[in-house]
Scaffold this active site. Structure first.
Site, mmCIF file in Angstrom:
data_model
loop_
_atom_site.group_PDB
_atom_site.id
_atom_site.type_symbol
_atom_site.label_atom_id
_atom_site.label_comp_id
_atom_site.label_asym_id
_atom_site.label_seq_id
_atom_site.Cartn_x
_atom_site.Cartn_y
_atom_site.Cartn_z
ATOM 1 C CD GLU A 1 89.731 37.925 -40.860
ATOM 2 O OE1 GLU A 1 88.762 37.279 -41.442
ATOM 3 O OE2 GLU A 1 89.096 38.990 -40.354
ATOM 4 C CB SER B 1 81.695 41.308 -42.973
ATOM 5 O OG SER B 1 81.843 41.451 -44.332
HETATM 6 O O1 KIV Z 1 82.918 37.946 -44.203
HETATM 7 C C1 KIV Z 1 83.842 38.944 -44.789
HETATM 8 O O2 KIV Z 1 83.798 39.821 -45.158
HETATM 9 C C2 KIV Z 1 85.021 38.109 -44.874
HETATM 10 C C3 KIV Z 1 86.364 39.001 -45.116
HETATM 11 C C4 KIV Z 1 86.796 39.553 -43.987
HETATM 12 C C5 KIV Z 1 87.380 38.040 -45.732
HETATM 13 O O3 KIV Z 1 85.059 36.823 -44.622
#
Ligand code: KIV
Length: 269
Positions: A187, A53
């Site tokens: 998720e 993310s």
């Molecule tokens: O990349 C991320 O932050 C994640 C979370 C949303 C679980 O995989």
């Protein structure tokens, strides 16, 4: 009453398994740099996830797809330097585990150069789970909404609302556990499905938009501090509201997860 909050050593997967067995909720947040990692660690967050993310909240892309293994190593190293107690997980980014051999090479790079304790992989890649586990690399699965597959899924949507899709996610979760996964992130799935999976699996299940019955919760740090560049998803919550510092907001999140107060029905599907 928490069992592990005052543990001075770095948490291990054995500690996380013991927390599940004892019914102690596991608090997880994403982290991308040393300053936030230190803050999260001293606030009692159990798991720091260097999520891809970071492509969206740090780099400003519209998805996680442009993130590279080198990006993951850079941010994981920064986080690892500051954490003391928290368990550390890093994502393998888009297309970096297209074959079990690629997964092994990239996971080994992350573990050797960035001191992470576990690698997270999106989707049900059984051969890859078996290969990594056989080499001593602990793996976390990620099912439900898979952000790296956003274009295949046609957007960021709740997964598992239909019975066939729900059964598939449950079967994948069981298969991933059998293939050696030691943790699972779920998720954006209906709360009932997540509850069923958390009860059927021995390994801890960490939810994000998956209801209150998971063994733990994770949020994207910048969403819960309301400083993200995009819109905050319904399953997240602005923990800055009513708190006068970032440290207080993080402590509030940790307490709410441990007490089972967060997520509420308004953050679930
Ligand atoms: O990349 C991320 O932050 C994640 C979370 C949303 C679980 O995989």
């Amino acid at each position: 009453m928490t069992l592990y909050a005052d543990t001075p050593k770095t948490l291990t997967i054995t500690d996380l398994m013991a927390m599940k067995a004892a019914g102690e909720k596991i608090a997880c947040l994403t982290a991308y740099d040393a300053s936030f990692a230190g803050l999260l660690d001293s606030a009692g967050i159990d798991i720091l996830l260097v999520g891809d993310s970071l492509g969206m909240v740090i780099q400003g892309y519209s998805s996680t797809l442009p993130v590279s293994v080198d990006d993951m190593i850079y941010h994981s190293r920064s986080v690892a330097r500051a954490r003391k107690r928290a368990f550390l997980i890093a994502d393998l980014p888009f297309a970096s585990y297209a074959t079990p051999t690629m997964a092994l090479m990239n996971a080994a790079r992350l573990m050797q150069s960035a001191d992470v304790q576990m690698i997270k992989i999106e989707g049900c890649h059984i051969e890859t789970f078996i290969t990594l586990t056989a080499q001593g690399i602990p793996v976390c699965g990620h099912l439900g909404l898979l952000p790296q597959s956003v274009h295949r899924l046609g957007g960021y949507r709740v997964q598992g609302r239909q019975q066939a899709q729900a059964s598939r996610i449950l079967d994948d979760a069981l298969a991933i556990e059998r293939a050696g996964a030691q943790l699972l992130v779920l998720e954006c799935v209906p709360a009932g499905l997540a509850s069923d999976i958390a009860h059927k699996l021995r390994i801890p299940v960490i939810g994000i938009g998956a209801g209150a019955d998971c063994d733990g919760q994770v949020l994207v740090l910048y969403d819960m501090l309301d400083i993200g560049v995009g819109h905050r998803p319904r399953f997240s919550k602005n923990f800055m509201t009513g708190n006068d510092s970032i440290a207080a907001a993080i402590r509030h999140y940790c307490t709410d997860v441990k007490r089972g107060v967060f997520p509420g029905p308004e953050h679930s599907y």
